[in-house]
Design an enzyme around this catalytic site. Structure first.
Site: not given
Length: 674
Positions: A38, A363, A423, A553, A581
């Site tokens: 990260n 993805r 997206h 988050r 998520h």
């Protein structure tokens, strides 16, 4: 609140999971690796972006009121403190606990005779052939140092002349970061190389060697308005990414001033961009240790307990027949992705009555069964349309590869809308029923079509054969593949056309309910909350007395609990075994609140520069499930972090939300009764 600092606070919460002795030990190792990865991305993207804007002269002040140089120095100080805390966690907490379990990460000097013999053999057979020492002298310029590569800075002396020369040896990334010296004993790869430098510089005296690592700007800049072929332009930009300017230099704290000065001069880094740390550097490689495996080492207690996801769709059920009866709400990873979403696409590909499949791909996994099913469908003569987002950050190479593979199979591949990232997570199946009618079946989700991450990421998805939803998704695909400017949807909110106004309108509606004395409430679950118009609207709602709960988050630049501004807003964050998520929105309190799920975070890029979709959840049982989930997430008895009015996060211990959801093994066979 400062966006960059909020991002670092998120990574601090990840680090707290590694520091927590209640977390299973090898999972703590994994959180150390996640923290390191990260932080790498933070420098590659966020810090790099700040430096680029500063270089253009466009950014005079950041939103926190600081000059860009002041902002960079401030976040560098915070990042340095976190990096040192991360290092201390590894050396003083996790390392000794691993050793107590018989798992050791040692340095070369700690190896026994037999282990050194094995490492010499490994070096000779597998490491030395791929090493390329590069000397620096008038005939050899300072070599290019690729981003995130580990390197040895070596000084060697010619015994005949007494002259010293600097050389660089790159640690090969193709080999394991930590090498197995013996059973459950690991040594950093750079230690093995350093111990054998004499074989690389024969006839020379090795004076000193130090490990260093460079992070470069790896954010892409492709101007679609002046680019005729987006894929070719992106491939050129990917090549340039390797040569981005440095934004961080990590060195072991044993480095000499002489060698450090040379690196600083050649790389052109500022003082605040230098990070001195005890070795080993690059602890993102700790995934190797975390993946030892519970079975072969009889160490199951060092991992989270394994679980098998529930089957939302029974193996004997016809998924299309089931969807004609009711919608199916999926909550991954608690509900299996492979037996629901993946099976939906695979069954569509194999069904002779299916005429067309349309899907977005942002993805996906390296060996994607989703892509394989789409190829099978195209080869079977079905119309297959795939909207591939080739600008998905750090997945550009993979997505270009998938796009070409799909095109070769006969799929219609498009790259979305000019100037926007696609997206949204959508799949549409068009099937001819026995009656002759064409029926549309849809999946709308919050996460990617990736079977691997679906086992680690928490996400929602809705499978439906609702005709209105079919119309909406059809219209959206026409917008993505053609020149339609359609923006009126029935059960969708779509960015950049209707989502921002749709969300702001629903916040205003709750304000009106509160002012009229009717029940009002707003609850939102998102990954990031940065968008200023949304934050301002939430502040207005709080001032009107609307109770607002925000489950964020990661980044949150809203400040809760400020008297007269946000005293009616609570912000919570849950981190754990799975990456939270999903994006969930609840508006209303009382008889009929609205629930929406989808792909969009509350950031300007999502609402204004991406194609995103939120879907309205209408089934009574599905709405009840989401409401119960939010109730539990915001319960004071749930293990979570609370954002205080001073901008700091504080952990409150309680029941693990994710563990609870694993244990419920819920409600999926019950008819929705919508």
């Amino acid at each position: 609140m400062n966006r960059e600092e909020s991002w670092l606070q998120f990574n601090e919460r990840v680090l707290e999971l590694a520091e927590d002795p209640r977390t299973p030990l090898l999972e703590r190792v994994r959180f150390l690796a996640i923290f390191a990865s990260n932080l790498d991305e933070f420098f590659r993207v966020r810090v790099a972006g700040l430096k680029r804007r500063m270089a253009t002269g466009l950014l005079l002040r950041t939103k926190s009121g600081l000059k860009p140089r002041e902002e960079l120095a401030r976040i560098a100080g915070i990042a340095d403190g976190l990096a040192r805390r991360h290092d201390a966690c590894f050396h003083k907490l996790v390392g000794p606990d691993l050793a107590a379990e018989g798992i050791e990460i040692v340095r070369w000097d700690d190896l026994g005779r037999d282990e050194r013999t094995a490492m010499r053999k490994l070096f000779r057979e597998r490491i030395r052939p791929v090493l390329t020492p590069l000397a620096v002298d008038p005939a050899h310029p300072f070599p290019y140092i690729s981003g995130l590569s580990l390197n040895l800075a070596v000084t060697v002396r010619n015994p005949a002349t007494g002259n010293t020369v600097f050389a660089r040896v790159k640690v090969p990334s193709q080999l394991p970061r930590f090498v197995t010296a013996s059973r459950d004993r690991f040594v950093p790869l750079e230690d093995v190389i350093a111990a054998h430098l004499g074989q690389l510089f024969k006839g020379m005296e090795v004076v000193q060697h130090h490990v260093f690592r460079v992070t470069r700007n790896e954010d892409l800049d492709v101007d679609e308005d002046v680019t005729e072929n987006l894929m070719q332009a992106l491939e050129r930009e990917l090549l340039r990414r390797r040569f981005g300017p440095p934004v961080r230099l990590e060195v072991e704290d044993t480095i000499t001033d002489e060698v450090l000065e040379l690196l600083v001069e050649e790389l052109g880094v500022a003082e605040h961009e230098i990070y001195r740390l005890p070795g080993p550097l690059d602890l993102s490689g700790l995934h190797t240790i975390a993946d030892i495996g519970p079975a072969q080492n009889n160490r199951g207690e060092l991992y989270y307990r394994p679980f098998v996801p529930a089957e939302a769709v029974h193996a004997d059920d016809d998924i299309f027949a089931l969807l004609r009866e009711r919608d199916i709400l999926l909550h991954h990873p608690y509900d299996s992705f492979s037996t629901s979403v993946q099976r939906f696409i695979e069954q569509a590909a194999a069904d002779p009555d299916v005429l067309a499949i349309k899907q977005t791909l942002y993805r996906t996994s390296g060996d994607s069964p989703i892509v394989d099913a789409l190829i099978d469908a195209a080869e079977a003569g079905k119309q297959v349309v795939v909207v591939v987002e080739i600008k998905a950050r750090f997945d550009e190479h993979a997505n270009i590869s998938w796009a070409r593979k799909l095109e070769r199979a006969g799929c219609h591949v498009v790259y979305g809308v000019l100037g926007l990232k696609t997206h949204c997570k959508l799949a549409l199946v068009v099937r001819q029923e026995p009656s002759g009618e064409l029926r549309r079946y849809c999946h709308i989700g919050t996460g990617n079509y990736n079977p691997k991450t679906a086992r680690m990421y928490e996400d929602f998805g809705l499978l439906t054969a609702d005709p209105l939803m079919g119309e909406d998704v059809t219209d959206l695909f026409i917008h993505l593949t053609g020149y339609s400017n359609h923006s009126a949807y029935r059960r969708l909110l779509v960015a950049p056309h209707s989502m921002r106004q749709g969300l702001l309108g629903r916040i205003d509606r709750e304000i009106a309910h509160q002012n009229a004395g009717r029940p009002a409430r707003i609850r939102i679950k998102t990954n990031s909350l940065v968008d200023e118009p949304i934050i301002d609207a939430l502040y207005r709602a709080s001032q009107a007395g609307v109770r607002i709960d925000l489950f964020v988050r990661g980044i949150c630049t809203l400040r809760p609990g400020v008297p007269g501004l946000s005293e009616n807003i609570r912000v919570r964050s849950v981190l754990g075994r799975f990456l939270e998520h999903s994006r969930v929105f609840e508006f209303g309190l009382g008889r009929r609140p609205e629930y929406w799920i989808g792909s969009a975070d509350l950031m300007r890029r999502n609402l204004d520069r991406r194609v995103e979709a939120l879907v309205k959840v209408t089934g009574a049982q599905h709405r009840s499930y989401i409401a119960d989930l939010l109730d539990r997430a915001f319960s004071d008895g749930t293990d979570s972090w609370w954002l205080n009015a001073d901008g700091h996060w504080q952990r409150h211990r309680g029941e693990d939300l994710q563990h609870h959801l694993i244990g419920t093994r819920r409600w999926r066979t019950v008819d929705d009764g919508k």
